[in-house]
Design a protein around this motif. Structure first.
Motif, PDB file in Angstrom:
ATOM      1  N   ARG A  53       0.849  -1.192   0.000  1.00  0.00           N
ATOM      2  CA  ARG A  53       0.000   0.000   0.000  1.00  0.00           C
ATOM      3  C   ARG A  53       0.888   1.246   0.000  1.00  0.00           C
ATOM      4  NH1 ARG A  53      -4.468  -2.609  -1.373  1.00  0.00           N
ATOM      5  NH2 ARG A  53      -5.497  -0.581  -1.150  1.00  0.00           N
ATOM      6  N   TRP A  55       0.151   4.431  -0.553  1.00  0.00           N
ATOM      7  CA  TRP A  55      -0.388   5.585   0.167  1.00  0.00           C
ATOM      8  C   TRP A  55      -0.183   5.420   1.685  1.00  0.00           C
ATOM      9  CZ3 TRP A  55      -1.142  10.171  -1.555  1.00  0.00           C
ATOM     10  CH2 TRP A  55      -1.540  10.391  -2.871  1.00  0.00           C
ATOM     11  N   MET A 239      -5.210   7.622   0.818  1.00  0.00           N
ATOM     12  CA  MET A 239      -5.542   6.318   1.412  1.00  0.00           C
ATOM     13  C   MET A 239      -7.033   6.030   1.332  1.00  0.00           C
ATOM     14  SD  MET A 239      -3.146   6.253   4.828  1.00  0.00           S
ATOM     15  CE  MET A 239      -3.824   4.673   5.384  1.00  0.00           C
ATOM     16  N   ASN A 242      -7.979   5.210  -2.246  1.00  0.00           N
ATOM     17  CA  ASN A 242      -7.414   3.914  -2.626  1.00  0.00           C
ATOM     18  C   ASN A 242      -7.927   2.764  -1.761  1.00  0.00           C
ATOM     19  OD1 ASN A 242      -5.529   2.670  -4.492  1.00  0.00           O
ATOM     20  ND2 ASN A 242      -4.230   2.244  -2.721  1.00  0.00           N
ATOM     21  N   ASP A 244      -7.283   2.064   1.362  1.00  0.00           N
ATOM     22  CA  ASP A 244      -6.224   1.444   2.161  1.00  0.00           C
ATOM     23  C   ASP A 244      -6.696   1.070   3.556  1.00  0.00           C
ATOM     24  OD1 ASP A 244      -4.585   1.784   0.018  1.00  0.00           O
ATOM     25  OD2 ASP A 244      -3.074   2.981   1.041  1.00  0.00           O
ATOM     26  N   GLU A 251      -4.094  -7.154   4.904  1.00  0.00           N
ATOM     27  CA  GLU A 251      -2.657  -7.121   4.631  1.00  0.00           C
ATOM     28  C   GLU A 251      -1.860  -7.553   5.856  1.00  0.00           C
ATOM     29  OE1 GLU A 251      -0.332  -4.130   1.937  1.00  0.00           O
ATOM     30  OE2 GLU A 251      -0.252  -3.317   3.981  1.00  0.00           O
TER      31      GLU A 251
END
Length: 351
Positions: A53, A55, A239, A242, A244, A251
Motif C-alpha cells: 500500500r 499511500w 488512502m 485507494n 487502504d 494485509e
C-alpha cells in the motif's frame, strides 16, 4: 567581593548555556542518525515482507508529527515560566498558508518516495536520493539566487554519473518479484523524489527570508508541524480514495513477519521518520544546514550495510562504484559550501 561573585555567577551561566547547547546538538545528531537509517529501512521492510500500500507507506513518513507537540509544549511552558505574556504561537497567518502549500508538496514527495521504494532496494534508493543536492543547487540558483561554484558543478557531475551507472545495471540488484519495467519505474520515481525535495528546500529557505518574524527554533518547529500535518492529510485522502483503510487488516494477516509485527513495523516507521525531521530541524537550528547534510552523507554507507545485513540485499560492484561517486560528489558539494560560509564570515569580520 560582590563584583567577583557576580562575575562567577555570570561565567557559570555562560558555561551552563554552552553545556545545554552541546547536549542539544548531540541529541539532535542522534535523532537525525536514527531517523535517517531507521526510516528507509523500516519502509523497505514493509514492502520486503508483503506490504504493497503505497499511500499507507507515504502516510507514515509524516504521521508521527504529533511527537512535535512534546518539545513545543515544553518550550511553551518554559517561556510562560519566564514571562506570563508569552504568546502561544509564533507562526503568522501568511506563514501558516505557506507551510500548508509546502506540506502538500511534501505529501506528493512522500508518495513518490514510497512508490519508488516499493520497487527498489533501500541501498539503491539511498544513493539515488543523494542526487537531491544537485537539484537543490539548481533550484536554489533560480529561487534564492545562490551561485554555482566549481565544487557544485563537480558534485552534480559525479552524482549524475553514479545515478546513470545504477540505471544501466538495474538488473543486478532487482528485488525478488520486481520486473525490469517496475525497477526502472522505481528508479525514475526516486529521481523525481530527489528533484521535488530539491525544490522544497529552497522554497523553505525563501519562506524564512520572507518571514516578518525572527526565525527561532520554536517558529521552525511550528512550521514543521504545519507542513507535516498538511502532508499527512494529503496522504490520508489518498488512502481513503485507494481504500487502504479497509485493506490494512487483510494485509496484516498476510504479512511475512506476522500480524503483530506488521503493526510494530508501521509504528516504528512513523516514529523513525519523525525523528529524522525533528533531528534535521534541530541540527540546522543549533549549528547549520551543512552539518545536517554531512550527517546524512555519512549515513549513506551505513544504510547500505544495514540493507545487506537485515534485508539480504545484494551489494554489486556497480553499486559500490555509484556509492563512491555519490560520496565524492557529496564531499565536493559540502567542501564548496564550507568555503562559501568561511568566505562570508571573513567578509563580515573585516572592518
Amino acid at each position: 567581593m560582590e563584583t567577583e561573585s557576580q562575575a562567577n555567577n555570570g561565567n557559570g551561566h555562560i558555561q551552563a548555556k554552552k553545556s545545554i547547547k552541546r547536549f542539544l546538538i548531540a541529541l539532535n545528531c542522534v535523532l537525525l542518525g536514527l531517523g535517517d537509517t531507521g526510516g528507509p529501512l523500516t519502509s523497505r521492510l514493509y514492502f520486503h515482507h508483503g506490504g504493497h500500500r503505497n499511500w499507507l507507506s507515504s502516510f507514515l513518513e509524516t504521521a508521527g508529527f504529533p511527537i512535535l507537540l512534546l518539545p513545543l509544549c515544553i518550550n511553551y511552558l518554559y517561556r510562560r515560566h519566564r514571562s506570563h505574556s508569552a504568546p502561544i504561537f509564533f507562526i503568522t497567518p501568511c506563514l501558516f498558508l505557506a507551510c500548508i502549500g509546502l506540506g502538500l508538496l511534501t505529501g506528493v514527495d512522500d508518495y513518490l518516495y514510497a512508490y519508488g521504494l516499493s520497487f527498489l532496494p533501500v541501498s539503491t534508493s539511498a544513493i539515488l536520493l543523494s542526487t537531491h543536492l544537485s537539484f537543490t543547487a539548481f533550484f536554489a540558483f533560480l529561487i534564492v539566487k545562490q551561485r554555482f561554484t566549481v565544487f557544485t558543478i563537480n558534485s552534480i557531475a559525479l552524482l549524475t554519473t553514479g545515478a546513470v551507472i545504477l540505471g544501466l545495471h538495474g538488473s543486478s540488484d532487482r528485488p525478488k518479484g520486481v520486473t525490469d519495467k517496475q525497477y526502472y519505474m522505481g528508479f525514475f520515481l526516486m529521481v523525481a523524489t530527489a528533484a521535488l525535495y530539491g525544490l522544497v528546500l529552497p522554497l523553505i529557505e525563501l519562506t524564512y527570508r520572507k518571514s516578518s518574524r525572527e526565525v527561532t527554533y520554536t517558529l521552525v518547529m511550528e512550521m514543521q508541524f504545519v507542513m507535516a500535518a498538511s502532508a499527512t492529510v494529503f496522504c490520508v485522502v489518498g488512502m481513503a480514495i485507494n481504500k487502504d483503510f479497509q485493506a490494512i487488516p487483510k494485509e496484516a494477516k498476510n504479512f511475512g513477519l506476522g500480524e503483530a509485527l506488521y503493526y510494530t513495523v508501521l509504528t516504528w516507521n512513523a516514529i523513525f521518520w519523525q525523528l529524522f525531521f525533528l533531528g534535521t530541524v534541530g541540527v540546522i537550528f543549533c549549528v547549520n544546514t551543512l552539518l545536517a547534510a554531512i550527517i546524512v552523507a555519512v549515513f549513506i554507507p551505513v544504510i547500505e550495510i544495514l540493507g545487506v545485513i537485515f534485508l539480504h540485499e545484494r551489494f554489486s560492484s556497480e553499486k559500490g562504484v555509484a556509492l563512491v561517486l555519490a560520496l565524492w560528489g557529496l564531499a565536493s558539494y559540502l567542501y564548496g559550501e564550507h568555503k562559501q560560509v568561511k568566505k562570508k564570515r571573513s567578509s563580515i569580520d573585516q572592518p
